[in-house]
Design a protein around this motif. Structure first.
Motif, mmCIF file in Angstrom:
data_model
loop_
_atom_site.group_PDB
_atom_site.id
_atom_site.type_symbol
_atom_site.label_atom_id
_atom_site.label_comp_id
_atom_site.label_asym_id
_atom_site.label_seq_id
_atom_site.Cartn_x
_atom_site.Cartn_y
_atom_site.Cartn_z
ATOM 1 N N VAL A 95 -32.375 9.336 61.652
ATOM 2 C CA VAL A 95 -33.110 9.484 60.399
ATOM 3 C C VAL A 95 -34.306 10.393 60.320
ATOM 4 O O VAL A 95 -34.638 11.312 59.533
ATOM 5 C CB VAL A 95 -33.490 8.025 59.915
ATOM 6 C CG1 VAL A 95 -34.681 8.017 58.864
ATOM 7 C CG2 VAL A 95 -32.318 7.479 59.423
ATOM 8 N N THR A 98 -33.227 14.156 60.347
ATOM 9 C CA THR A 98 -33.041 14.545 58.725
ATOM 10 C C THR A 98 -34.054 14.810 58.028
ATOM 11 O O THR A 98 -34.174 15.496 57.162
ATOM 12 C CB THR A 98 -31.964 13.598 58.205
ATOM 13 O OG1 THR A 98 -31.084 13.281 59.188
ATOM 14 C CG2 THR A 98 -31.260 14.017 56.763
ATOM 15 N N ALA A 102 -35.351 17.922 56.026
ATOM 16 C CA ALA A 102 -35.611 17.957 54.423
ATOM 17 C C ALA A 102 -36.964 18.475 54.283
ATOM 18 O O ALA A 102 -37.106 19.268 53.190
ATOM 19 C CB ALA A 102 -35.521 16.509 54.059
ATOM 20 N N ALA A 107 -37.796 19.764 50.404
ATOM 21 C CA ALA A 107 -37.821 18.243 50.051
ATOM 22 C C ALA A 107 -38.449 17.409 50.343
ATOM 23 O O ALA A 107 -38.172 16.708 51.265
ATOM 24 C CB ALA A 107 -36.078 17.970 50.101
ATOM 25 N N PHE A 109 -40.641 15.308 48.941
ATOM 26 C CA PHE A 109 -40.471 13.832 48.330
ATOM 27 C C PHE A 109 -39.224 13.081 48.920
ATOM 28 O O PHE A 109 -39.313 12.077 49.505
ATOM 29 C CB PHE A 109 -40.534 14.032 47.031
ATOM 30 C CG PHE A 109 -40.295 12.570 46.197
ATOM 31 C CD1 PHE A 109 -39.185 11.980 45.691
ATOM 32 C CD2 PHE A 109 -41.387 11.635 46.155
ATOM 33 C CE1 PHE A 109 -39.223 10.795 45.098
ATOM 34 C CE2 PHE A 109 -41.651 10.296 45.747
ATOM 35 C CZ PHE A 109 -40.199 9.889 45.340
ATOM 36 N N LEU A 110 -38.230 13.652 49.122
ATOM 37 C CA LEU A 110 -36.983 13.225 49.701
ATOM 38 C C LEU A 110 -37.005 12.828 51.200
ATOM 39 O O LEU A 110 -36.529 11.645 51.524
ATOM 40 C CB LEU A 110 -35.678 13.904 49.448
ATOM 41 C CG LEU A 110 -34.524 13.511 49.769
ATOM 42 C CD1 LEU A 110 -34.301 12.288 48.962
ATOM 43 C CD2 LEU A 110 -33.152 14.339 49.440
ATOM 44 N N ALA A 113 -39.307 9.696 51.278
ATOM 45 C CA ALA A 113 -38.404 8.579 50.802
ATOM 46 C C ALA A 113 -37.433 8.081 51.947
ATOM 47 O O ALA A 113 -37.285 6.935 51.979
ATOM 48 C CB ALA A 113 -37.892 8.890 49.456
ATOM 49 N N LEU A 114 -36.807 9.125 52.410
ATOM 50 C CA LEU A 114 -36.062 8.830 53.501
ATOM 51 C C LEU A 114 -36.683 8.049 54.695
ATOM 52 O O LEU A 114 -35.842 6.957 54.885
ATOM 53 C CB LEU A 114 -35.323 10.239 53.859
ATOM 54 C CG LEU A 114 -34.329 10.231 54.824
ATOM 55 C CD1 LEU A 114 -33.086 9.963 53.870
ATOM 56 C CD2 LEU A 114 -33.894 11.814 55.202
ATOM 57 N N VAL A 117 -37.658 4.425 53.181
ATOM 58 C CA VAL A 117 -36.324 3.348 52.693
ATOM 59 C C VAL A 117 -35.426 3.154 54.036
ATOM 60 O O VAL A 117 -35.375 1.946 54.217
ATOM 61 C CB VAL A 117 -35.535 4.109 51.724
ATOM 62 C CG1 VAL A 117 -34.399 3.319 51.521
ATOM 63 C CG2 VAL A 117 -36.312 4.217 50.255
ATOM 64 N N TYR A 118 -35.088 4.140 54.622
ATOM 65 C CA TYR A 118 -34.138 4.049 55.823
ATOM 66 C C TYR A 118 -34.801 3.518 56.954
ATOM 67 O O TYR A 118 -34.431 2.300 57.614
ATOM 68 C CB TYR A 118 -33.342 5.334 56.241
ATOM 69 C CG TYR A 118 -32.326 5.540 55.633
ATOM 70 C CD1 TYR A 118 -32.125 6.574 54.610
ATOM 71 C CD2 TYR A 118 -31.016 5.051 56.150
ATOM 72 C CE1 TYR A 118 -30.906 6.673 54.189
ATOM 73 C CE2 TYR A 118 -29.814 5.277 55.535
ATOM 74 C CZ TYR A 118 -29.666 6.108 54.738
ATOM 75 O OH TYR A 118 -28.484 6.249 54.209
ATOM 76 N N ILE A 122 -34.214 -0.262 55.727
ATOM 77 C CA ILE A 122 -32.553 -0.562 56.098
ATOM 78 C C ILE A 122 -32.626 -0.845 57.626
ATOM 79 O O ILE A 122 -31.960 -1.736 57.788
ATOM 80 C CB ILE A 122 -32.027 0.461 55.602
ATOM 81 C CG1 ILE A 122 -31.803 0.696 54.153
ATOM 82 C CG2 ILE A 122 -30.342 0.567 56.114
ATOM 83 C CD1 ILE A 122 -31.033 1.955 53.799
ATOM 84 N N GLN B 40 -26.137 9.966 55.779
ATOM 85 C CA GLN B 40 -27.242 10.955 56.317
ATOM 86 C C GLN B 40 -26.491 12.405 56.123
ATOM 87 O O GLN B 40 -27.040 13.300 55.858
ATOM 88 C CB GLN B 40 -27.758 10.657 57.907
ATOM 89 C CG GLN B 40 -28.506 9.542 57.882
ATOM 90 C CD GLN B 40 -29.634 9.661 57.185
ATOM 91 O OE1 GLN B 40 -30.592 10.581 57.392
ATOM 92 N NE2 GLN B 40 -30.319 8.729 56.586
ATOM 93 N N ILE B 47 -28.921 18.234 50.207
ATOM 94 C CA ILE B 47 -30.350 19.096 50.092
ATOM 95 C C ILE B 47 -30.026 20.568 50.327
ATOM 96 O O ILE B 47 -30.446 21.491 49.464
ATOM 97 C CB ILE B 47 -31.016 18.776 51.276
ATOM 98 C CG1 ILE B 47 -31.597 17.254 50.820
ATOM 99 C CG2 ILE B 47 -32.323 19.186 51.508
ATOM 100 C CD1 ILE B 47 -32.529 16.631 51.991
ATOM 101 N N GLN B 59 -31.546 17.298 45.419
ATOM 102 C CA GLN B 59 -32.641 16.430 45.762
ATOM 103 C C GLN B 59 -32.556 15.440 44.857
ATOM 104 O O GLN B 59 -32.729 14.050 45.434
ATOM 105 C CB GLN B 59 -33.933 16.990 45.703
ATOM 106 C CG GLN B 59 -33.887 18.136 46.892
ATOM 107 C CD GLN B 59 -35.422 18.648 46.684
ATOM 108 O OE1 GLN B 59 -36.270 17.927 46.374
ATOM 109 N NE2 GLN B 59 -35.411 20.100 47.211
ATOM 110 N N LEU B 66 -29.868 7.617 48.256
ATOM 111 C CA LEU B 66 -30.568 6.869 48.769
ATOM 112 C C LEU B 66 -30.649 5.577 48.250
ATOM 113 O O LEU B 66 -30.586 4.284 49.060
ATOM 114 C CB LEU B 66 -32.127 7.385 48.956
ATOM 115 C CG LEU B 66 -33.162 7.014 49.974
ATOM 116 C CD1 LEU B 66 -32.423 7.478 51.364
ATOM 117 C CD2 LEU B 66 -34.342 7.792 49.538
#
Lengths: 278, 100
Positions: A95, A98, A102, A107, A109-110, A113-114, A117-118, A122, B40, B47, B59, B66
């Protein structure tokens, strides 16, 4: 060879598949790390050679290859480790790699957020469920024990072949020189221009003053909430989240027995153990 | 910024690794963790596709992926807890009653 990148990536995928096969646990033997590590190194070397020769720019390549290698090694260890807790920790490595990728791709924001959240939700849920569902094995109990159904991989040869064919299918399309067929332009400057345009439109224009907001967040907001964008999908995602929350609570709830009139309540630590499975 | 072809190669390999884990392992939680590895790979691919076309729709779709991953993890783990309460084991071979 007309498309050396495709064939080279097939070879790299085959090397990864063999590495996974050698890394699978079998009985008392945990895994065979030496052939697995060698094959993974060969695969990564092949990928690096191919992409530096046929790929694009060379600016941030070192960080990209490092994070890609970390993600692949973490993925192999998630799938082949005997202990479930260590699998969860290696997934954390995947995670984070990745997320760095990103960030490198713009990216931001992604990426955040990854991680939130992950790694924050999770994985914590997974570790809690491992706590709840732990059982004693022959060599001592607890969450770090190695159970017999964890030690044996179930038909690793066929699984590796099937997943290698699947990955090679995707790779064959992705590394085609004419992919995608109708893309107007393939450049990182277009992405930067899109985000800068969104930032300059959103902020109150004071010429000479830099925008104080993050460009990527602004652009994502504009993409999500435009009328011809993803606004309906955002509403549906909210509904889906609420339904899932209600469903998870309803599924995992345990009904505790009420004592009858003439018998007394068991002590608080024992009430839950008298309840039947849901 | 990165080369989008390279990111898609990585995404495909991560997806294949997740499929291997799902097909091979017998522990229910590790099977679900392998599906998260698949997610993943898909995220990296999305992306890269956004980077390829020069806009941010990849995105935005990644954000929805997600959301779906979180939903699936929550509900799937609730079902796993229920299944563990039934058979007292996390082995997927305990549920092979309909097989053969």
């Amino acid at each position: 060879m007309e498309n050396a990148l495709a064939y080279g990536s097939y070879a790299a995928a085959g090397a990864v598949a063999l590495a996974v096969y050698y890394a699978m646990p079998k009985g008392e033997r945990a895994s065979r790390p030496l052939p697995a590590a060698l094959l993974l190194a060969i695969a990564l070397g092949a990928v690096v050679l191919l992409l530096t020769r046929f790929g694009g720019n060379t600016a941030e390549d070192v960080l990209f290859y490092a994070m890609g290698a970390l993600a692949l090694v973490g993925g192999v260890r998630v799938v082949t480790h005997r202990r479930p807790v260590m699998s969860a920790l290696y997934f954390l490595l995947v995670v984070f790699s990745t997320a760095v990728l990103a960030f490198m791709a713009g990216a931001q924001f992604l990426g955040v957020a990854l991680v939130m959240v992950y790694a924050g939700a999770i994985l914590v849920t997974y570790v809690f469920v491992m706590f709840l569902a732990q059982q004693a094995s022959s060599g001592g109990g607890g969450i770090a024990a190695v159970l017999n159904y964890d030690s044996n991989a179930r038909e690793p040869g066929f699984a590796v072949i099937a997943s290698f064919v699947l990955a090679a299918t995707v790779l064959g399309v992705v590394t085609r020189p004419a992919f995608p067929w109708n893309a107007p332009v393939r450049d990182a400057d277009v992405m930067k221009a899109t985000m800068a345009k969104a930032a300059s439109e959103a902020t109150e224009s004071q010429p000479g003053q830099a925008p104080t907001y993050n460009e990527n967040v602004l652009a994502i907001g504009e993409t999500l909430y435009r009328e011809d964008g993803f606004i309906i999908s955002v509403q549906l995602a909210g509904v889906l989240l609420m339904v899932a929350m209600v469903g998870a609570i309803a599924l995992a709830k345990k009904t505790l027995p009420r004592p009858r009139h003439d018998e007394e309540l068991p002590p608080p630590g024992e009430i839950g153990r008298k309840a039947a499975p849901y | 910024m990165v080369n989008h072809t390279a990111m898609m190669v990585l995404g495909a390999l991560l997806f294949g690794l997740g499929v291997t884990g799902f097909l091979t392992r017998r522990n229910l939680i590790i099977m679900f963790l392998s599906t998260e590895v698949m997610f993943q790979g898909v995220l990296v691919n999305l992306i890269a596709m956004g980077l390829m076309w020069g806009n941010l729709q990849g995105q935005a779709l990644g954000l929805f992926v997600l959301v779906i991953a979180a939903v699936e993890a929550g509900l799937g783990l609730a079902i796993i807890v229920m299944m563990y309460r039934r058979r007292e084991t996390l082995d997927s071979e305990a549920w092979r009653g309909m097989r053969g």
